[in-house]
Design an enzyme around this catalytic site. Sequence first.
Site, short mmCIF file in Angstrom:
data_model
loop_
_atom_site.label_atom_id
_atom_site.label_comp_id
_atom_site.label_asym_id
_atom_site.label_seq_id
_atom_site.Cartn_x
_atom_site.Cartn_y
_atom_site.Cartn_z
N SER A 144 0.85 -1.19 0.00
CA SER A 144 0.00 0.00 0.00
C SER A 144 0.88 1.24 0.00
O SER A 144 2.07 1.15 0.34
CB SER A 144 -0.87 0.00 1.27
OG SER A 144 -1.42 1.29 1.51
N TYR A 157 -3.40 -0.31 9.95
CA TYR A 157 -3.22 -0.65 8.53
C TYR A 157 -1.82 -0.29 8.07
O TYR A 157 -1.13 -1.08 7.43
CB TYR A 157 -4.28 0.10 7.73
CG TYR A 157 -4.35 -0.23 6.26
CD1 TYR A 157 -3.75 0.59 5.31
CD2 TYR A 157 -5.06 -1.32 5.81
CE1 TYR A 157 -3.84 0.30 3.96
CE2 TYR A 157 -5.15 -1.62 4.45
CZ TYR A 157 -4.55 -0.79 3.54
OH TYR A 157 -4.64 -1.07 2.19
C1 GCO Z 1 -6.85 5.16 3.24
C2 GCO Z 1 -6.98 4.28 2.01
C3 GCO Z 1 -5.61 3.77 1.57
C4 GCO Z 1 -5.77 2.99 0.29
C5 GCO Z 1 -4.53 2.27 -0.15
C6 GCO Z 1 -3.46 3.23 -0.52
O1 GCO Z 1 -7.69 5.03 4.15
O2 GCO Z 1 -5.91 5.96 3.25
O3 GCO Z 1 -7.84 3.18 2.28
O4 GCO Z 1 -5.07 2.99 2.61
O5 GCO Z 1 -6.74 2.03 0.44
O6 GCO Z 1 -4.08 1.37 0.83
O7 GCO Z 1 -2.35 2.50 -0.99
#
Ligand code: GCO
Length: 263
Positions: A144, A157
């Site tokens: 990501s 995340y």
């Molecule tokens: C967020 C988004 C990002 C994208 C992606 C970017 O909340 O900033 O969901 O996380 O999904 O991962 O690469």
Amino acid sequence: MNSFSLEGKVALVTGGAHSIGLGIGIGLAQAGATVCFNTSKPEHIATGEAAYRQAGVTAHGYCADVTDEQAVKEMISAIKKDVGSVDILVNNAGIIKRIPMCEMSVEEFEQVIDVDLVAPFICSKAVIPDMIEKGHGKIINICSMMSELGRETVSAYASAKGGLKMLTRNICSEFGGANIQCNGIGPGYIATSQTAPLRELQPDGSRHPFDRFIISKTPAGRWGDVSDLVGPAVFLASDASNFVNGQILYVDGGILAYIGKQP
Ligand code: GCO
């Protein structure tokens, strides 16, 4: 021989019944791979297989919770019996929880880490022995932009995706000598159900502030589409990338390279 062909290869895409996983799975099948997809929901086997058929390809669905090592081992064994051992693993299954860090419970943090980081470890560990035996293998981790950058509300995340970048480099380091290439794809902001909340129209019909922000930060001036990820995935799954290892290929419209449009 076309070095981008996946003829004769078995691919497994976790979370491959919809969205990015489905798009990549269709692309791998169109490049000649026998595609298996994983889903954690039994009802998505049928809907997933129908979606692949609708795209003119065939895929075999398998249900397993990718955070459960025993369930993953059983899934890998079933795939091996049905179509052969996995040559290409795409660790795509993932979740996100957008919660301010001090409001996020430890359980919520750990759940994201389990799905987004521990599961790729479990799935990779399950397929590497057969890859070593066969003398080749491809592992593609869906990283990501949050493998490189943080932002408010995505502490779990970003921690998971940052770790996934380093797991990618470690698998490269540990198994490159066995002709296993492990690389990542770092999607930018892609228009999917996962990012839909960031693009919702405002009550007055205007674009979401985050939507406008991303457009201003992306040289391409648009959100990505799942189809933008297919070519990079086929490349990293194919012999064309046999000397590429431990790299994260950012498919982001240039956002990571750009300071942003002057206000
Ligand atoms: C967020 C988004 C990002 C994208 C992606 C970017 O909340 O900033 O969901 O996380 O999904 O991962 O690469």
